[in-house]
Design an enzyme around this catalytic site. Structure first.
Site, PDB file in Angstrom:
ATOM      1  N   CYS A 454       0.769  -1.240  -0.061  1.00  0.00           N
ATOM      2  CA  CYS A 454      -0.061   0.027  -0.202  1.00  0.00           C
ATOM      3  C   CYS A 454       0.841   1.178  -0.172  1.00  0.00           C
ATOM      4  O   CYS A 454       0.484   2.267  -0.464  1.00  0.00           O
ATOM      5  CB  CYS A 454      -0.615   0.030   1.152  1.00  0.00           C
ATOM      6  SG  CYS A 454      -0.057  -0.230   2.971  1.00  0.00           S
ATOM      7  N   HIS A 827      -0.972   1.005   7.655  1.00  0.00           N
ATOM      8  CA  HIS A 827      -1.707   0.867   6.082  1.00  0.00           C
ATOM      9  C   HIS A 827      -1.784   2.493   5.538  1.00  0.00           C
ATOM     10  O   HIS A 827      -1.639   3.321   6.109  1.00  0.00           O
ATOM     11  CB  HIS A 827      -3.223   0.378   6.049  1.00  0.00           C
ATOM     12  CG  HIS A 827      -4.065   0.450   4.874  1.00  0.00           C
ATOM     13  ND1 HIS A 827      -3.348  -0.275   3.883  1.00  0.00           N
ATOM     14  CD2 HIS A 827      -4.925   1.026   4.251  1.00  0.00           C
ATOM     15  CE1 HIS A 827      -4.002  -0.090   2.794  1.00  0.00           C
ATOM     16  NE2 HIS A 827      -4.912   0.902   2.971  1.00  0.00           N
TER      17      HIS A 827
END
Length: 996
Positions: A454, A827
């Site tokens: 990510c 994330h």
């Protein structure tokens, strides 16, 4: 006597009169009597019991039978013989078309009087055969219940041996066909009682004969896994499972999940129907069996079944939380389904629209069951927030609904997620992810997460949304000497033109991977961005020129062309220059060094440092909705603003603050005296956006991006171990260092240094401070007198002649957000918009682009949220509030685009002119062909997937009415009782919707 009794019963006398006469007949029947008279009375009482058209007549028949069975046993045994019973069971009693429904009740009544007779065994043998035949004929629930009642009271009549196993299997077949036709609550309660009697008989048999359990379960699985039957089997089958001993669970599940003869479609159909059983109100341990089978399927890696079943059933399971009677089991199944579905956010996101309403309903119910369920649901929701961070727009309503409920700690969340995961081998899920039906409604394309990538996806999307950079990359023609740039061009081209909802950046990842990164581990997106830009810069720097379109268009003067074409694309787009000056505090000699940068790394000031003084103004200005603490007197901006930056010099503790925009040195003991004269600011009274910004101020103790830039640009004292070696003094001396921007980049990249090394824990910790992000930023850039005159002549910005600094305006383009508390975990996702020099809507008819005003740039450009495969519409409000709603989600890397002004005039004008002449970049032939082929391949994949899904879906049991549970009017309080969503009651309609 029989004639008398018949005449009394059939007479029109009142019932109390009849009752007296019947009493006298019954008392007379207790006296000795000849067999013929007994036989006549037994025939009459049998007729009354089996065909009586009123309950009163049947009750009289029952009383007479009981008297004769008790006082005339020999005659009763002779009458109640095997041949008579066989006739009753096979032919029935009464006229054709009106056969009695009370035959089984009659036999049960009579059996108690012949148990000790010589004919008892013959009767038992007959009944063992006949009850098996009866259940093979699939009797109604009522008749099945009568058989069960008969066999429960007289277990001697239960079939034995192989017939017993067959009987259990056929009884389960009967239950599978049970349906409750009526929607009345009384009828439903009667139906549930009937089902319980039948399943209770199975429990009795299994207790005494455990060898019948596994064959019975096999038959049950055959029924629920059948894909041939048009009508789904009854949920009443749930009543069977509750009586299976839990110690058999592991063996049963292991056999089922490892049976190669069971197809995936059959298994998916079976587990789907089992999940429907959560709506059965009287079952026990049903949730345990459902969860055990789901875990068994995960153990043998039947992920396709688990994915399909979860996505098709999870909303139905969730809807059952409205009903107290099935809530506990439904919540257990829901918890496992969500906590195990960790490869994608899709299952959780299906529930998001329903959660606020359910929470409101449970709060309104105000029962122990509702309170407990709310707490468990809140824990589950926070686990999902933790696992699938990066969807603030979707999560805000849910977060608002559960804000008053307890929040689990991170250890608890990690424990739940780790305990319930399907598997730790993520590559086995690759073929099922992403499971996306169509391209995002935004028209943008997502990037597939290849295993903690990510950080790369967020950077790529931010670079892609930098439209000037994207167009330049797509316009490149020479790619042989720049393999990484070529791969980036291909990736951008697919993001621009692919029909897929998301594409894999695997090729670009392998080419741009920093060699020190650990595969599969989370990385620092800022570190990756620096490495990527440096690689691209070094590739081009070898001598290959890629900015060919600008050169061919002859839009620049030769001098300007030479200046810009000697730069690499990375330098043109992201490169800026900074002058670092160090002044010796002994001899006052100043040494300076200019160096290039592609990003500014902004540290956080120490906690004890005051960010603002009461009379100071920010040297780096922000305007628009996020303007922070404007000056009390706007006229101050037209002079030389001052600010206290770091500790005053040792010789002058009370030194006045530095000038705002000059950032030069001041002589000890003197008033502020900028090196380049007075700085020019912005006239707030004449700037409508600045005036607007005054209405929206952040708290005084909060930090903003300008605060961090001011700290970065403020003088730094070099003392003690950091003393400076002065060449003039030829020794280490106290000194002061200051940085000044001499050339602002086209795209300004700011990295907020949130990760710092903690020597106590020997780990990198994260600074979670909320930082206010301005949508428009004014940056002070040092200019020469010649440049100042040119700027004044062009009228691009306000500056006084001889001024040392200019305010360069930047618009916010992208914000990369890190969600988590460590750089090694968490994330990344990003907010982005396309900042251009033209108005996004309402182009003039002549086709000439029109420059956008400040307000148009700030408010009309659409924001997008990029989170790996998912792309959605967003807003600047969401960007601004993300940390307020989610404290662990903090802005990390910011992209700003410079508005047309002094420094970037040639580049801006060249880019604008090239856009007018050429429109969208035209891709070279090989790239266009590759995209076309992939789009065709994608369509073929979609067709194949549609066929496969059609085969799966056609096998799913039809349940068209379940969604009514969630669609009912939440304000409908007209019903009361024990089963409504709010108070555990409801009318017959809601109860019927629950069970069936």
């Amino acid at each position: 006597m029989d004639k008398i009794l018949e005449a009394v019963v059939m007479s029109s006398y009142p019932n109390n009169v009849k009752q007296g006469l019947v009493r006298r007949v019954i008392e007379a029947a207790k006296q000795p009597m000849d067999s013929e008279q007994c036989w006549s009375m037994l025939e009459l009482s049998t007729k009354l019991y089996l065909t009586g058209d009123t309950k009163y007549k049947r009750e009289i028949g029952k009383e007479v039978l009981e008297v004769y069975g008790h006082y005339h046993p020999e005659e009763f045994e002779e009458f109640f013989n095997v041949r008579f019973l066989l006739s009753l069971l096979q032919e029935g009693y009464g006229p054709l078309g009106k056969r009695s429904h009370y035959v089984l009740d009659y036999i049960q009544l009579g059996l108690q009087f012949v148990l000790e007779s010589p004919s008892a065994n013959s009767i038992f043998s007959l009944l063992r055969i006949e009850v098996l035949r009866k259940v093979c004929e699939r009797p109604s629930p009522k008749q099945c219940a009568k058989i069960s009642k008969l066999l429960t009271q007289h277990p001697q009549c239960i079939p034995t041996g192989k017939h017993q196993i067959l009987f259990c299997q056929q009884l389960i077949r009967c239950i599978g066909q049970f349906q409750c036709i009526s929607e009345g609550e009384e009828d439903i309660m009667e139906f549930l009682e009937q089902v319980n009697k039948v399943s209770g008989l199975l429990q009795r048999i299994w207790r005494t004969q455990t060898s019948a359990i596994l064959p019975s379960l096999k038959e049950l699985f055959t029924i629920i896994s059948s894909t041939e039957e048009q009508e789904a089997p009854s949920n009443a089958l749930a009543s069977v499972v509750q009586f299976v001993p839990l110690e058999l669970m592991d063996g049963v599940i292991r056999n089922l999940t490892n049976d190669d003869s069971i197809t995936d479609v059959q298994m998916m159909t079976a587990i789907g129907r089992m999940i429907d059983w959560v709506s059965w109100p009287l079952g026990k341990n049903i949730d345990k069996w459902i969860i055990a089978l789901l875990k068994g399927l995960a153990a043998v890696k039947k992920f396709s079944i688990l994915i399909e079943v979860t996505l098709s059933k999870i909303e139905k399971v969730f809807s059952k939380l409205l009903y107290p009677i099935v809530r506990e089991g439904a919540l257990s199944v829901l918890q496992y389904m969500l906590l195990s579905f960790q490869h994608s956010h899709e299952a959780f996101h299906l529930l998001l629209p329903h959660i606020p309403r359910l929470v409101a309903s449970l709060k309104k119910e105000d029962s122990n069951s509702a309170t407990s369920s709310l707490e468990q649901l809140a824990e589950l929701i926070h686990c999902m927030f933790f696992r699938f961070s990066g969807f603030p727009d979707l999560y805000e309503p849910v977060l608002e609904a559960v804000k008053a409920l307890p929040i689990p700690n991170e250890d608890r969340i990690k424990h739940l997620l780790g305990q319930n995961a399907w598997t730790s081998q993520k590559n086995e899920l690759a073929c099922f992810y992403p499971r996306l039906a169509s391209k995002s409604e935004t028209g943008k394309i997502g990037l597939i997460n290849l295993g903690n990538t990510c950080y790369m996806n967020s950077i790529i999307q931010s670079l892609f949304m930098a439209s000037d950079f994207r167009h330049s990359v797509l316009n490149l023609t020479e790619g042989n000497s720049q393999p990484l740039m070529t791969k980036l061009q291909w990736l951008f081209a697919f993001l621009e033109h692919s029909q897929r909802p998301a594409i894999s950046p695997e090729s670009f990842l392998s080419a741009s991977w920093p060699p020190w990164f650990t595969p599969g581990a989370q990385q620092d997106c800022s570190e990756y961005l620096k490495y990527l830009l440096d690689r691209l810069h070094e590739e081009e720097k070898t001598g290959k020129r890629i900015y060919q379109k600008l050169k061919e268009s002859s839009l620049m003067s030769q001098a300007v062309e030479h200046h810009y074409l000697n730069k690499t694309l990375i330098e043109k787009m992201f490169g800026g220059k900074m002058m670092t000056k160090i002044r010796c505090l002994k001899c006052l000699n100043v040494s300076s060094r200019e160096e290039a940068f592609t990003d500014l790394s902004l540290a956080f000031p120490p906690p004890d440092r005051h960010m603002r003084g009461s009379t100071s103004v920010l040297p780096v200005e922000e305007i628009g909705p996020q303007f922070i603490e404007p000056p009390e007197n706007p006229s101050q901006l037209t002079g030389s603003p001052w600010i206290q930056r770091k500790a005053p010099m040792a010789r002058d503790p009370a030194a006045p603050p530095m000038p705002v925009e000059t950032l030069g040195f001041q002589e000890p003991g003197e008033a502020a005296n900028p090196l380049s004269g007075n700085a020019s600011g912005v006239d707030a009274a004449k700037d409508p956006l600045l005036a607007f910004g005054e209405q929206a101020c952040a708290p005084k103790d909060s930090k903003s991006v300008p605060d961090l830039i001011n700290y970065f640009l403020s003088p730094e004292r070099l003392t003690a171990e950091n003393k400076y070696h002065c060449e003039k003094c030829a020794s280490l001396q106290d000194a002061e260092k200051v940085a000044e921007l001499t050339e602002g980049p086209h795209y300004l990249i700011l990295t907020l240094l949130r990760f710092s090394f903690d020597p106590r824990t020997m780990k990198r910790k994260k600074i979670l401070d909320n930082v206010s992000i301005p949508v428009v930023l004014k940056l002070p850039v040092l200019v020469t007198p010649e440049e100042t005159e040119e700027v004044c002549h062009r009228g691009k910005d306000r500056a006084a002649p001889g001024s040392g600094f200019m305010s360069v305006v930047y618009d916010l383009c992208s914000v990369v957000v890190h969600s988590g508390i460590s750089s090694e975990s968490g994330h990344y996702y990003c907010y982005s918009r396309e900042c251009t020099d033209t108005v996004p809507h309402g182009q003039p008819r002549d086709g000439a682009p029109k420059l956008a005003s400040d307000k148009q740039l700030d408010f009309e450009i659409q924001w997008y949220l990029f989170n790996d495969t998912r792309v959605s519409f967003s807003s600047f409000e969401s960007v601004s509030n993300v940390t307020s709603f989610f404290p662990k989600d903090t802005a990390y890397v910011l992209f700003y685009r410079q508005r047309p002004g002094r420094q970037s005039c040639p580049l801006h004008e060249a880019l604008a002119e090239a856009g007018r002449l050429h429109g969208e970049p035209s891709l070279h032939k090989d790239l266009m062909e590759a995209i076309s082929k992939d789009n065709i391949l994608y369509l073929q994949e979609q067709e194949k997937e549609a066929r496969n899904r059609a085969a799966y879906i056609s096998a799913l049991p039809k349940s068209p009415l379940w969604w009514r549970d969630l669609d009912r009017d939440k304000d409908d309080d007209s019903s009361s009782g024990g089963c409504s969503p709010a108070a555990g009651g409801g009318g017959s309609g809601s109860f019927h919707g629950l069970v069936f």
